[in-house]
Design a protein around this motif. Structure first.
Motif, PDB file in Angstrom:
ATOM      1  N   SER A 304     148.587  70.817  50.653  1.00  0.00           N
ATOM      2  CA  SER A 304     148.189  69.421  50.733  1.00  0.00           C
ATOM      3  C   SER A 304     147.841  68.902  49.350  1.00  0.00           C
ATOM      4  O   SER A 304     147.190  69.579  48.557  1.00  0.00           O
ATOM      5  N   ALA A 305     148.280  67.669  49.076  1.00  0.00           N
ATOM      6  CA  ALA A 305     147.998  67.060  47.782  1.00  0.00           C
ATOM      7  C   ALA A 305     146.807  66.125  47.824  1.00  0.00           C
ATOM      8  O   ALA A 305     146.424  65.556  46.802  1.00  0.00           O
ATOM      9  N   GLY A 306     146.203  65.942  48.999  1.00  0.00           N
ATOM     10  CA  GLY A 306     145.098  64.992  49.131  1.00  0.00           C
ATOM     11  C   GLY A 306     143.804  65.518  48.550  1.00  0.00           C
ATOM     12  O   GLY A 306     143.422  66.674  48.779  1.00  0.00           O
ATOM     13  N   ASN A 307     143.096  64.664  47.806  1.00  0.00           N
ATOM     14  CA  ASN A 307     141.812  65.067  47.257  1.00  0.00           C
ATOM     15  C   ASN A 307     140.736  65.169  48.331  1.00  0.00           C
ATOM     16  O   ASN A 307     139.717  65.828  48.148  1.00  0.00           O
ATOM     17  N   ASP A 308     140.973  64.519  49.462  1.00  0.00           N
ATOM     18  CA  ASP A 308     139.973  64.479  50.523  1.00  0.00           C
ATOM     19  C   ASP A 308     140.096  65.637  51.492  1.00  0.00           C
ATOM     20  O   ASP A 308     139.238  65.813  52.353  1.00  0.00           O
ATOM     21  N   ASP A 309     141.158  66.426  51.387  1.00  0.00           N
ATOM     22  CA  ASP A 309     141.384  67.473  52.366  1.00  0.00           C
ATOM     23  C   ASP A 309     140.307  68.545  52.242  1.00  0.00           C
ATOM     24  O   ASP A 309     140.113  69.118  51.176  1.00  0.00           O
ATOM     25  N   LYS A 310     139.619  68.787  53.355  1.00  0.00           N
ATOM     26  CA  LYS A 310     138.529  69.756  53.347  1.00  0.00           C
ATOM     27  C   LYS A 310     139.030  71.177  53.521  1.00  0.00           C
ATOM     28  O   LYS A 310     138.249  72.117  53.529  1.00  0.00           O
ATOM     29  N   ARG A 311     140.343  71.334  53.669  1.00  0.00           N
ATOM     30  CA  ARG A 311     140.915  72.657  53.867  1.00  0.00           C
ATOM     31  C   ARG A 311     141.942  72.925  52.783  1.00  0.00           C
ATOM     32  O   ARG A 311     142.759  72.075  52.460  1.00  0.00           O
ATOM     33  N   ASP A 312     141.891  74.086  52.214  1.00  0.00           N
ATOM     34  CA  ASP A 312     142.867  74.498  51.214  1.00  0.00           C
ATOM     35  C   ASP A 312     143.893  75.381  51.921  1.00  0.00           C
ATOM     36  O   ASP A 312     143.653  76.568  52.143  1.00  0.00           O
ATOM     37  N   ILE A 313     145.020  74.775  52.297  1.00  0.00           N
ATOM     38  CA  ILE A 313     146.061  75.494  53.028  1.00  0.00           C
ATOM     39  C   ILE A 313     147.299  75.576  52.154  1.00  0.00           C
ATOM     40  O   ILE A 313     147.781  74.570  51.645  1.00  0.00           O
ATOM     41  N   ARG A 314     147.815  76.780  52.000  1.00  0.00           N
ATOM     42  CA  ARG A 314     149.012  77.007  51.194  1.00  0.00           C
ATOM     43  C   ARG A 314     150.054  77.709  52.050  1.00  0.00           C
ATOM     44  O   ARG A 314     149.742  78.654  52.775  1.00  0.00           O
ATOM     45  N   LEU A 315     151.281  77.230  51.945  1.00  0.00           N
ATOM     46  CA  LEU A 315     152.380  77.786  52.734  1.00  0.00           C
ATOM     47  C   LEU A 315     153.532  78.141  51.818  1.00  0.00           C
ATOM     48  O   LEU A 315     153.864  77.394  50.895  1.00  0.00           O
ATOM     49  N   GLN A 316     154.143  79.296  52.111  1.00  0.00           N
ATOM     50  CA  GLN A 316     155.325  79.736  51.378  1.00  0.00           C
ATOM     51  C   GLN A 316     156.368  80.193  52.389  1.00  0.00           C
ATOM     52  O   GLN A 316     156.051  80.941  53.312  1.00  0.00           O
ATOM     53  N   GLN A 317     157.580  79.714  52.224  1.00  0.00           N
ATOM     54  CA  GLN A 317     158.678  80.093  53.095  1.00  0.00           C
ATOM     55  C   GLN A 317     159.841  80.604  52.261  1.00  0.00           C
ATOM     56  O   GLN A 317     160.107  80.091  51.171  1.00  0.00           O
ATOM     57  N   GLN A 318     160.525  81.599  52.803  1.00  0.00           N
ATOM     58  CA  GLN A 318     161.713  82.119  52.152  1.00  0.00           C
ATOM     59  C   GLN A 318     162.877  82.077  53.128  1.00  0.00           C
ATOM     60  O   GLN A 318     162.754  82.487  54.284  1.00  0.00           O
ATOM     61  N   TYR A 319     164.030  81.559  52.665  1.00  0.00           N
ATOM     62  CA  TYR A 319     165.233  81.441  53.476  1.00  0.00           C
ATOM     63  C   TYR A 319     166.303  82.388  52.937  1.00  0.00           C
ATOM     64  O   TYR A 319     166.385  82.640  51.728  1.00  0.00           O
ATOM     65  N   LEU A 337     144.626  80.157  54.169  1.00  0.00           N
ATOM     66  CA  LEU A 337     143.712  79.084  54.554  1.00  0.00           C
ATOM     67  C   LEU A 337     142.329  79.387  54.012  1.00  0.00           C
ATOM     68  O   LEU A 337     141.773  80.451  54.270  1.00  0.00           O
ATOM     69  N   ARG A 338     141.793  78.445  53.259  1.00  0.00           N
ATOM     70  CA  ARG A 338     140.435  78.547  52.737  1.00  0.00           C
ATOM     71  C   ARG A 338     139.696  77.262  53.076  1.00  0.00           C
ATOM     72  O   ARG A 338     140.275  76.185  53.089  1.00  0.00           O
TER      73      ARG A 338
END
Length: 806
Positions: A304-319, A337-338
């Motif tokens: 998420s690029a939002g400054n207001d997001d209370k959750r630090d979620i990172r996703l990685q996908q490989q095809y 998820l943090r």
């Protein structure tokens, strides 16, 4: 001549030996030089561009080249590039140094065009061919691992270990624990199947949960796995974000071509993306690896690029390319998820989920009758699978820390009887507390409303330990304001489980809303929708007896039939200290509910909806009242219709539409007509989620009516600052009705028909105060049109709003 031939043969042999001695295969792991963390999708170029590859999600790479490998260049966004000369080694581990500089600026070519924009536009044009939903059918098997652990936030400095405070001691105990084990570990193996148009089925074959011997759930990264940059508005853990590959994304996102990598005959373009400065929308930031073979996405890193997001979620996908047709298919998924606001004894907890897809079949033999509304279920023996079954699908063996997590938590679980605790928590999720074969109904313990005041009660039902097919229960309650007891009992029997066919009998003496809507199935109006009932000042004391049959006629069509006899005594029609009037009704009811695409999952021993309904949901109800049958005194026909639909637009946000209507024909008492569905009570300034927010509950009555409830959630598109970033929701409600039969004299002054049309609009600022899990806001609603009140200030209503964010 012989001498020359000998020299030539010797030269050829030496050349061959020298060529063979050159390294033609190299493998290894790429890590962060500071943290030791493995780096995924690192670009690796051979011999200044002859060929190349990228690391996988584990930071591992394998390079094979027909020519000698003289040099390897490792590059990654945010890290200093490094060139390595492998010599004769076949294993080469590399550590990259984080770069102090930020992302490079856009390089403008002679044409004046950002080179990344051309690649993004071409990839967007080709995105339809790469959607998995375009495939006729496919199946695969997944291995999922979920870890909950914590990291030291680095805020604790122990200066004197001889005199530790309780807080310092807790910090050290947590630190010692995390050196020995994780906080939680779960593994599962599932089979997934898809078939056009939107049929899905997933079966949990095996599950293992640390601390539990008989887990009734398995981790499945369904929502994260379904994330696709090919969708206009992919769902990312409960929120919809604008995809960087959506039409017109180059006007909203800042794209930078970071790297160009040669992989055989293909070229991979590494492009960073983030919302352009000054653009206000729900966006993502990260990296796209776009392969020139079909202009497909090969790797994705997003958060998420939002400054207001209370959750630090990172996703990685490989095809990877799979099948004879070389379809690009996701094969690995990594999610972290943090929640920065949460601290656990000086440590920040975080969750890490990894999913691997194997056994991918693009031409499976599937039939439509293999799919049902339960799209996720667990096999009865899933918790009894041996470790060898898991080992066959793990990409690597469990680490020592993971093995210790199972061993230590399993022993603790047996000692603390965690399985029994989990069973209790499962019932609590369905608001039940098991006591042997009987479960207490927690919904009955305490209620509060305008009519009853505080209501205390007790309810109980038999559970699966008593019988999986037969259920009986009852309840009792007492309202301290109206000083009346309420009680009831019911029994049900499952006739045919595949069709959810159930026969029920019900009796109660309780209260019902005068002129309220009564849709027996799927009646859900959101998190706070049930608050409207608590605001009603008058109710009907009701004696009810019924027998009903419900089931699923088709995959998405449910039917409910009921024969009921009721005696209704409305307080709305009785002067104070006067006897209540009485209405005896005998009704036959048929209700149909059509919800195309609706899916459920069987987890935690209960059936739960999988996601928000994307398709329209329609209710149709017909009620026939009989005069002279089972003491019935009225004869009429009643029709109810209701439609719900949600629409999402990549620019304007989410639109929610609710259309409702009804018609009563014949000799119908007031209790069976339609009230205006108002939800304004001057003593409770709370937004209820449905109904007219500026209308009193019994201000209008109709024999025929139609209503439209329309809301537009703009998100943070119009207002998004560092300190103030509410979700803006615009609301407009309209209703019209006719009343052919006159109202009783008792209501002549306070109620009327809605024949001129009722109008109101509102503006809500949701999540002004928010946490990672919930938010509080405020809304203003204004009444206008033919039924506007004389004073402008009386038309304005201010209410609090509340919502769940996670």
């Amino acid at each position: 001549m012989p001498y020359s031939r000998s020299l030539l043969i010797l030269y050829i042999c030496l050349s061959s030996l020298l060529t063979f001695a050159q390294v033609q295969q190299v493998h290894g792991v790429v890590r962060d030089a500071t943290t030791g963390e493995r780096l995924p999708f690192v670009s690796i170029t051979v011999n200044n561009g002859e060929t190349g590859t990228t690391t996988n999600l584990e930071g591992e790479y394998l390079l094979r080249h027909r020519k000698p490998i003289h040099s390897l260049r490792f590059s990654y966004v945010g890290y200093a590039a490094q060139t390595v000369y492998p010599d004769s080694v076949q294993q080469l581990n590399v550590r990259l140094q984080p770069a102090a500089a930020q992302l490079q600026e856009v390089v403008i070519r002679g044409t004046g065009q950002n080179p990344a924009h051309r690649i993004i536009r071409v990839a967007t044009q080709h995105r339809e061919r790469h959607r998995l939903q375009q495939l006729p059918a496919y199946t695969y098997r997944t291995y999922n691992k979920f870890i909950l652990t914590a990291t030291d936030v680095g805020e604790k400095v122990l200066r004197d270990t001889l005199s530790l405070s309780p807080r310092d001691s807790a910090y050290l105990r947590m630190q010692s624990l995390l050196q020995k084990q994780h906080l939680f570990l779960l593994e599962s193996i599932t089979d997934y199947a898809f078939m056009q148009p939107n049929l899905t089925k997933e079966t949990i074959l095996a599950t293992r949960v640390s601390g539990l011997q008989q887990p009734s759930f398995g981790v499945v990264a369904a929502e994260a796995r379904d994330f696709s940059v090919y969708d206009d508005l992919p769902v990312f853990f409960g929120k919809h974000y604008l995809s960087p590959l959506s039409p017109g994304s180059t006007r909203k996102y800042d794209f930078v071509l970071q790297e160009t990598l040669v992989q055989g005959t293909d070229t991979v373009f590494v492009i960073s993306f983030k919302p352009e400065q000054g653009k206000n929308f729900e966006g993502l930031k990260g990296l796209l690896y776009i392969n020139s073979d079909g202009w497909a996405v090969q790797n994705v890193l997003a958060q998420s690029a939002g400054n207001d997001d209370k959750r630090d979620i990172r996703l990685q996908q490989q095809y990877e390319r799979v099948g004879s047709s070389k379809v690009w298919f996701p094969t690995e998924l990594d999610v972290e998820l943090r929640i920065p606001q949460v601290s656990l004894n000086g440590h920040q907890p975080y969750a890490h989920m990894r999913t691997y897809l194997t056994n991918i079949n693009l031409n499976p033999a599937l039939r439509k009758n293999e799919f049902g509304v339960v799209a996720l279920a667990q096999k009865p023996d899933a918790n009894r699978q041996p470790d060898s079954f898991f080992q066959g699908y793990r990409p690597d063996s469990l680490t020592h820390l993971e093995q210790q997590t199972y061993q230590r938590l399993d022993s603790v679980g047996r000692a603390q009887k965690l399985d029994r605790t989990i069973r209790v928590l499962e019932y609590l999720m369905s608001k039940e507390l098991p006591l042997g074969a009987v479960s207490l109904d927690l919904n009955r313990l305490l209620r509060f409303s305008e009519f009853e005041g505080i209501r205390l009660g007790l309810g109980a039902d038999t559970n699966d330990r008593f019988s999986e097919r037969f259920k009986v229960g009852g309840y009792w309650g007492y309202g301290f304001k109206d000083e009346e007891p309420k009680y009831g009992a019911d029994a049900s029997f499952i006739l045919y489980k595949p069709l959810e066919l159930q026969l029920s009998a019900t009796f109660f003496k309780d209260i019902l809303e005068t002129g309220g809507r009564r849709l027996p199935s799927g009646q859900s109006y959101g998190v706070l929708g049930n608050l409207r009932r608590a605001l009603l000042p008058d109710m009907d004391y009701t004696s009810h007896k019924s027998i009903s049959l419900k089931g699923r006629v088709l995959r998405y069509l449910q039917a409910y039939t009921e024969l009921r006899q009721e005696t209704r005594q409305p307080t709305l029609l009785a002067p104070e200290r006067e006897p209540l009037p009485q209405f005896n009704l005998t009704e036959a009811v048929l209700t149909l509910r059509y919800a195309p695409g609706e899916k459920f999952m069987q987890q935690f021993n209960r059936l739960m909806p999988m996601s928000q309904q994307e398709y329209p949901v329609v209710w149709l109800q017909f009620t026939r009242s009989f005069d002279g049958f089972l003491d019935g005194e009225y004869s009429y026909h009643k029709y109810d219709v209701r439609l719900e639909k949600s629409l999402r637009h990549r620019t304007f946000g989410e639109t929610s539409i609710l259309v409702a209507g009804g018609w009563v024909a014949g000799q119908a008492p007031l209790v069976t007509r339609f009230n205006g569905h108002g939800s304004y009570n001057p003593d409770y300034k709370v937004y209820t989620g449905e109904g007219f927010e500026t209308m009193r509950p019994y201000e209008f009555f109709s024999d025929k009516y139609g209503a439209l409830f329309l809301s537009q959630n703009l998100g943070k598109r119009l207002l998004n600052t560092r300190f103030f970033a509410p979700d803006i929701v615009v609301v407009t409600n309209a209703g019209i009705g006719k009343l052919h039969n006159p109202l009783p004299a008792e209501l002549a002054e306070q109620s009327q028909s809605m024949r001129k049309g009722f109008l109101e609009s509102g503006l809500m600022l949701n999540n002004i105060i928010s946490s990672p899990f919930s938010g509080i806001g405020v809304g203003a609603f204004y009444r206008y049109g033919p039924y506007a009140l004389p004073s402008a200030k009386d038309n304005l209503r201010i209410k609090l709003t509340a919502s769940l964010l996670f």
